[in-house]
Motif scaffolding. Structure first.
Motif, PDB file in Angstrom:
ATOM      1  N   MET A  44       0.493 -14.707   3.638  1.00 26.77           N
ATOM      2  CA  MET A  44       2.183 -14.368   3.745  1.00 26.77           C
ATOM      3  C   MET A  44       2.459 -12.773   2.748  1.00 26.77           C
ATOM      4  O   MET A  44       3.477 -12.947   2.784  1.00 26.77           O
ATOM      5  N   LYS A  45       1.637 -11.871   3.016  1.00 27.00           N
ATOM      6  CA  LYS A  45       1.978 -10.938   2.894  1.00 27.00           C
ATOM      7  C   LYS A  45       1.236  -9.587   4.390  1.00 27.00           C
ATOM      8  O   LYS A  45       0.183  -9.198   4.410  1.00 27.00           O
ATOM      9  N   PRO A  46       1.948  -9.655   5.559  1.00 23.80           N
ATOM     10  CA  PRO A  46       1.104  -9.013   7.310  1.00 23.80           C
ATOM     11  C   PRO A  46       1.667  -8.311   6.719  1.00 23.80           C
ATOM     12  O   PRO A  46       0.959  -7.558   7.672  1.00 23.80           O
ATOM     13  N   GLU A  47       2.370  -7.228   5.396  1.00 20.53           N
ATOM     14  CA  GLU A  47       2.099  -5.714   5.407  1.00 20.53           C
ATOM     15  C   GLU A  47       0.494  -5.171   4.964  1.00 20.53           C
ATOM     16  O   GLU A  47       0.420  -4.254   5.101  1.00 20.53           O
ATOM     17  N   LEU A  48      -0.462  -6.696   5.076  1.00 17.25           N
ATOM     18  CA  LEU A  48      -1.523  -6.180   4.417  1.00 17.25           C
ATOM     19  C   LEU A  48      -2.790  -6.232   5.737  1.00 17.25           C
ATOM     20  O   LEU A  48      -3.639  -6.079   5.693  1.00 17.25           O
ATOM     21  N   HIS A  49      -2.163  -7.272   6.926  1.00 23.61           N
ATOM     22  CA  HIS A  49      -2.222  -7.161   7.963  1.00 23.61           C
ATOM     23  C   HIS A  49      -3.078  -6.370   8.665  1.00 23.61           C
ATOM     24  O   HIS A  49      -4.446  -6.032   9.040  1.00 23.61           O
ATOM     25  N   ALA A  50      -2.460  -5.138   8.102  1.00 17.12           N
ATOM     26  CA  ALA A  50      -3.466  -3.711   9.062  1.00 17.12           C
ATOM     27  C   ALA A  50      -4.085  -3.052   8.588  1.00 17.12           C
ATOM     28  O   ALA A  50      -4.804  -2.366   9.305  1.00 17.12           O
ATOM     29  N   VAL A  51      -4.130  -3.131   7.044  1.00 19.30           N
ATOM     30  CA  VAL A  51      -5.034  -2.640   6.362  1.00 19.30           C
ATOM     31  C   VAL A  51      -6.678  -2.828   6.446  1.00 19.30           C
ATOM     32  O   VAL A  51      -6.865  -3.938   6.265  1.00 19.30           O
ATOM     33  N   SER A  52      -7.576  -1.917   6.933  1.00 20.41           N
ATOM     34  CA  SER A  52      -8.554  -1.955   7.400  1.00 20.41           C
ATOM     35  C   SER A  52      -9.011  -1.761   5.639  1.00 20.41           C
ATOM     36  O   SER A  52      -9.009  -1.364   4.791  1.00 20.41           O
ATOM     37  N   PRO A  53     -10.486  -3.392   5.742  1.00 18.05           N
ATOM     38  CA  PRO A  53     -10.753  -3.299   4.762  1.00 18.05           C
ATOM     39  C   PRO A  53     -12.075  -1.907   4.052  1.00 18.05           C
ATOM     40  O   PRO A  53     -12.505  -2.003   5.114  1.00 18.05           O
ATOM     41  N   ASN A  54     -12.154  -1.596   3.158  1.00 20.19           N
ATOM     42  CA  ASN A  54     -12.610  -0.220   2.919  1.00 20.19           C
ATOM     43  C   ASN A  54     -13.569   0.053   1.860  1.00 20.19           C
ATOM     44  O   ASN A  54     -13.101  -0.603   0.646  1.00 20.19           O
ATOM     45  N   ALA A  55     -14.743  -0.446   2.217  1.00 19.85           N
ATOM     46  CA  ALA A  55     -15.716  -1.114   0.880  1.00 19.85           C
ATOM     47  C   ALA A  55     -15.984  -0.204   0.144  1.00 19.85           C
ATOM     48  O   ALA A  55     -16.302   1.224   0.927  1.00 19.85           O
ATOM     49  N   ALA A  56     -16.529  -0.131  -1.226  1.00 19.31           N
ATOM     50  CA  ALA A  56     -16.191   0.651  -2.081  1.00 19.31           C
ATOM     51  C   ALA A  56     -17.432  -0.257  -3.554  1.00 19.31           C
ATOM     52  O   ALA A  56     -16.840  -0.794  -3.529  1.00 19.31           O
ATOM     53  N   PRO A  57     -18.403   1.125  -3.461  1.00 17.21           N
ATOM     54  CA  PRO A  57     -19.656   0.370  -5.336  1.00 17.21           C
ATOM     55  C   PRO A  57     -18.232   0.004  -6.212  1.00 17.21           C
ATOM     56  O   PRO A  57     -16.975   0.693  -6.262  1.00 17.21           O
ATOM     57  N   GLN A  58     -18.691  -1.513  -6.791  1.00 18.70           N
ATOM     58  CA  GLN A  58     -17.620  -2.018  -7.573  1.00 18.70           C
ATOM     59  C   GLN A  58     -17.934  -1.001  -8.679  1.00 18.70           C
ATOM     60  O   GLN A  58     -16.351  -1.166  -9.278  1.00 18.70           O
ATOM     61  N   ALA A  59     -18.079   0.273  -9.550  1.00 21.58           N
ATOM     62  CA  ALA A  59     -18.290   1.010 -10.339  1.00 21.58           C
ATOM     63  C   ALA A  59     -16.853   2.221  -9.862  1.00 21.58           C
ATOM     64  O   ALA A  59     -16.054   1.790 -10.396  1.00 21.58           O
ATOM     65  N   LYS A  60     -17.005   2.304  -8.133  1.00 21.97           N
ATOM     66  CA  LYS A  60     -16.081   3.153  -7.901  1.00 21.97           C
ATOM     67  C   LYS A  60     -14.374   2.415  -7.834  1.00 21.97           C
ATOM     68  O   LYS A  60     -13.312   3.546  -8.387  1.00 21.97           O
ATOM     69  N   ALA A  61     -14.347   1.535  -7.947  1.00 24.67           N
ATOM     70  CA  ALA A  61     -13.272   0.729  -7.327  1.00 24.67           C
ATOM     71  C   ALA A  61     -12.184   0.639  -8.461  1.00 24.67           C
ATOM     72  O   ALA A  61     -11.121   0.596  -8.798  1.00 24.67           O
ATOM     73  N   ALA A  62     -13.952   0.472  -9.550  1.00 28.74           N
ATOM     74  CA  ALA A  62     -13.057   0.557 -10.851  1.00 28.74           C
ATOM     75  C   ALA A  62     -12.297   1.382 -11.959  1.00 28.74           C
ATOM     76  O   ALA A  62     -11.787   1.484 -12.886  1.00 28.74           O
ATOM     77  N   GLU A  63     -13.748   2.455 -10.724  1.00 25.97           N
ATOM     78  CA  GLU A  63     -12.947   3.946 -11.520  1.00 25.97           C
ATOM     79  C   GLU A  63     -10.843   3.645 -11.256  1.00 25.97           C
ATOM     80  O   GLU A  63     -10.143   4.585 -11.886  1.00 25.97           O
ATOM     81  N   THR A  64     -11.479   4.009  -9.764  1.00 25.53           N
ATOM     82  CA  THR A  64     -10.192   4.190  -9.343  1.00 25.53           C
ATOM     83  C   THR A  64      -8.549   3.319  -9.846  1.00 25.53           C
ATOM     84  O   THR A  64      -7.538   3.875 -10.118  1.00 25.53           O
ATOM     85  N   ALA A  65      -9.229   2.230 -10.346  1.00 27.09           N
ATOM     86  CA  ALA A  65      -7.841   1.358 -11.016  1.00 27.09           C
ATOM     87  C   ALA A  65      -7.726   1.446 -12.294  1.00 27.09           C
ATOM     88  O   ALA A  65      -5.963   1.835 -12.815  1.00 27.09           O
ATOM     89  N   VAL A  66      -8.487   1.666 -13.042  1.00 26.45           N
ATOM     90  CA  VAL A  66      -7.995   2.588 -14.227  1.00 26.45           C
ATOM     91  C   VAL A  66      -7.461   3.858 -14.186  1.00 26.45           C
ATOM     92  O   VAL A  66      -6.241   4.409 -14.480  1.00 26.45           O
ATOM     93  N   ALA A  67      -7.473   4.534 -13.081  1.00 25.91           N
ATOM     94  CA  ALA A  67      -6.556   6.012 -12.741  1.00 25.91           C
ATOM     95  C   ALA A  67      -5.603   5.777 -12.692  1.00 25.91           C
ATOM     96  O   ALA A  67      -4.289   6.310 -12.732  1.00 25.91           O
ATOM     97  N   PHE A  68      -5.400   3.866 -11.745  1.00 29.26           N
ATOM     98  CA  PHE A  68      -3.723   4.107 -11.145  1.00 29.26           C
ATOM     99  C   PHE A  68      -3.235   3.707 -12.630  1.00 29.26           C
ATOM    100  O   PHE A  68      -1.652   3.928 -12.752  1.00 29.26           O
ATOM    101  N   LEU A  69      -3.569   3.167 -13.179  1.00 26.40           N
ATOM    102  CA  LEU A  69      -3.087   2.241 -14.934  1.00 26.40           C
ATOM    103  C   LEU A  69      -2.896   3.557 -15.882  1.00 26.40           C
ATOM    104  O   LEU A  69      -1.652   3.142 -16.430  1.00 26.40           O
ATOM    105  N   GLN A  70      -3.278   4.653 -16.078  1.00 25.93           N
ATOM    106  CA  GLN A  70      -3.180   5.021 -16.413  1.00 25.93           C
ATOM    107  C   GLN A  70      -2.331   6.390 -16.134  1.00 25.93           C
ATOM    108  O   GLN A  70      -1.227   6.831 -17.511  1.00 25.93           O
ATOM    109  N   GLN A  71      -1.640   5.998 -14.933  1.00 30.09           N
ATOM    110  CA  GLN A  71      -0.807   6.964 -14.775  1.00 30.09           C
ATOM    111  C   GLN A  71       0.668   5.838 -14.757  1.00 30.09           C
ATOM    112  O   GLN A  71       1.747   6.413 -14.912  1.00 30.09           O
ATOM    113  N   ARG A  72       0.027   5.324 -14.029  1.00 33.50           N
ATOM    114  CA  ARG A  72       1.089   3.969 -14.750  1.00 33.50           C
ATOM    115  C   ARG A  72       1.808   2.674 -15.333  1.00 33.50           C
ATOM    116  O   ARG A  72       2.863   2.827 -15.904  1.00 33.50           O
TER     117      ARG A  72
END
Length: 549
Positions: A44-72
């Motif tokens: 139900m979110k076709p905007e995501l269907h063309a996004v290629s899965p970009n695997a990343a280590p969990q630690a990296k995913a957590a770091e990037t999420a924290v950086a995003f939340l620090q901005q928003r």
């Protein structure tokens, strides 16, 4: 009591199933869809269907999420980070908005949060998907209903689930040859055929039906039966003290902000330490209480795919120093673990795709079991009006009501579910409160089907609603091809597999509804032929022969 014990159980089985059968059919249907709620949401979110899965280590995913939340949401009192999984390749972040100023109008609970999906490697927000509740709507519908307070809905669903449990066990007592009858199906035998179909669908997944009904009650056991903990903890802190002792892990009430700013410690070492503590098991969810505050606390919970229990162990870290505060749930208490396992069995989040598929098929069998039971009662009751109908009379109002409710629930609900998916793709992206508009179309279609069923509970109406539901489901892959970047011809070859699976299941459900519409049409034609034969005068030759005999 009736003539005997089995007769009493038969009476109990009939009425405990009939009185709540229409609610149970909805609960089974929505709950069955919930096994794949993540895949439904993704479709139900076709905007995501063309996004290629970009695997990343969990630690990296957590770091990037924290950086995003620090901005928003640097000033938010709480952050929630859900790390990527095989079913959801994006990082999901949710943060609580600061409370409104004193005197401002209260904000609806759902609107107090902001949410975003992130590329786990870069931390950038992916293409903004359309607003939708997706599969979460079906998950909530099957125990919270809609358009009513959740507490009322849960009591209603719990009441119906208790009736369902009574119907299951009284049915086992009633049918002495239940397992023998499982291997017997006699088509074109009227009431006997409906009873055979009911037996087959009931016995086919009997352990599942008993498990899912009982564990459904267990999920809300503290609401339905709160008296034990209330009595035991009356003088020891009340219900909050009970939950703190039964499910240790640090509730949010124990955390208090200091009001002093302090930088948040790096999140990656905490994620690595938690995963190492759990012997390499992945992290599922990270909650940061009062980020950028001197009293910040980071709670990390293990992913829910490793254990049967729904209660996952967690760890807490000091948000400023990164030091470990404590671990919770590594050795759960027996009672809490029992409840967690039963809850885990009900929601099935531990299941791999194959087991989840078996749960889905068992849920469909449950839908058919309830539907055939409702129809069987109507078939049996109609026999009492056989003479009246032959003489041109009408059936009683009770049977007419049941016929209409059966039509609206059994034929109308699938049509409404399909309409929900069509609304997702056809409504304008900028429509106000879009997710509620999608849900509105679900109830509009279902309500229209129910009203038409009550006004005209005929075989022709059954055929029309089943055929329309079949058409809506079968054409969903076509709709996806015109409104999304991953048509079935592409998703079958190169993914996303969730989109291909959704389209294939939609076709299968549509074909099933089409088959049911075809059977109804055959039955209607036979009924018309019998009626014409009974009203047609005999041929002259037969009449003369009869007079001379």
């Amino acid at each position: 009591m009736k003539e005997g014990f089995r007769q009493s159980m038969a009476w109990l089985h009939t009425w405990s199933g009939l009185l709540v059968g229409w609610v149970l059919f909805m609960v089974f249907a929505a709950g069955t869809a919930s096994y794949f709620k993540d895949e439904i949401t993704f479709w139900m979110k076709p905007e995501l269907h063309a996004v290629s899965p970009n695997a990343a280590p969990q630690a990296k995913a957590a770091e990037t999420a924290v950086a995003f939340l620090q901005q928003r949401g640097a000033n938010a009192p709480r952050w929630f980070i859900t790390l990527p999984t095989e079913r959801e390749p994006s990082t999901s972040v949710l943060y609580l908005k600061p409370p409104p100023p004193a005197g401002a109008a209260p904000v609806e609970r759902r609107r107090r949060f902001d949410q975003a999906l992130l590329d786990p490697a870069t931390g950038q927000a992916v293409t903004a998907p359309r607003e939708t509740r997706g599969g979460e709507f079906f998950y909530r519908l099957h125990f919270d209903l809609h358009y009513m307070p959740a507490i009322w809905a849960r009591w209603i669903v719990g009441f119906c689930a208790m009736f369902m449990l009574v119907a299951i066990f009284s049915g086992i007592v009633t049918h002495r040859r239940i397992f023998k009858d499982f291997f017997t199906f006699r088509p074109k035998k009227g009431q006997r055929s409906w009873l055979d179909a009911h037996n087959v669908t009931a016995v086919l997944a009997l352990p599942y039906h008993a498990m899912i009904t009982y564990t459904g009650l267990v999920t809300l056991m503290f609401m339905y039966m709160p008296w034990a903990q209330q009595a035991a903890y009356k003088d020891h802190g009340g219900t909050e003290a009970f939950f703190a002792e039964a499910f240790p892990g640090g509730g949010r009430t124990q955390f208090k902000a200091s009001g002093t700013k302090a930088p948040l410690a790096p999140i990656a070492p905490m994620v690595a330490a938690a995963s190492s503590h759990w012997n390499g098991a992945p992290v599922g969810r990270i909650t940061v209480h009062f980020p950028n505050d001197a009293n910040a606390v980071v709670s990390i919970a293990r992913a829910g795919t490793q254990r049967l229990s729904s209660d996952q162990p967690s760890m807490q870290f000091n948000g400023v120093t990164g030091a470990q505060i404590g671990t919770f749930g590594d050795v759960p208490k027996a009672a809490a673990e029992t409840r967690g396992v039963l809850y885990g069995l009900h929601i099935g989040r531990f299941a791999d795709p194959l087991l989840r598929g078996l749960f889905f098929l068992s849920g469909l069998a449950g839908c058919l079991m309830v539907a055939t039971g409702l129809l069987l009662w109507a078939v049996k009751e109609r026999q009492k009006f056989a003479k009246t109908l032959k003489q041109g009379g009408r059936i009683g109002w009770g049977l007419r009501l049941v016929d209409g409710l059966n039509l609206g629930a059994i034929a109308g609900l699938p049509m409404a579910m399909a309409a929900f998916f069509w609304a997702n793709r056809l409504l304008p992206l900028d429509v106000a409160d879009r997710s509620e508009a999608e849900i509105g179309w679900f109830f509009i279609v279902w309500g229209a089907a129910a009203v038409l069923g009550l006004l005209s509970p005929t075989l022709r109406m059954w055929q029309a609603q089943l055929a329309l539901g079949a058409l809506l489901f079968v054409l969903l892959p076509v709709l996806n091809a015109f409104t999304g970047p991953a048509p079935l011809t592409v998703s079958l070859r190169s993914g996303p597999s969730a989109v291909a699976g959704f389209d294939l299941v939609a076709i299968a459900l549509g074909m099933g509804l089409a088959g049911a519409a075809w059977l109804v049409e055959r039955k209607r034609r036979k009924a018309v032929s019998r009626q014409a034969a009974s009203t047609q005068p005999p041929p002259p030759g037969l009449a003369a022969s009869g007079q001379g005999s």
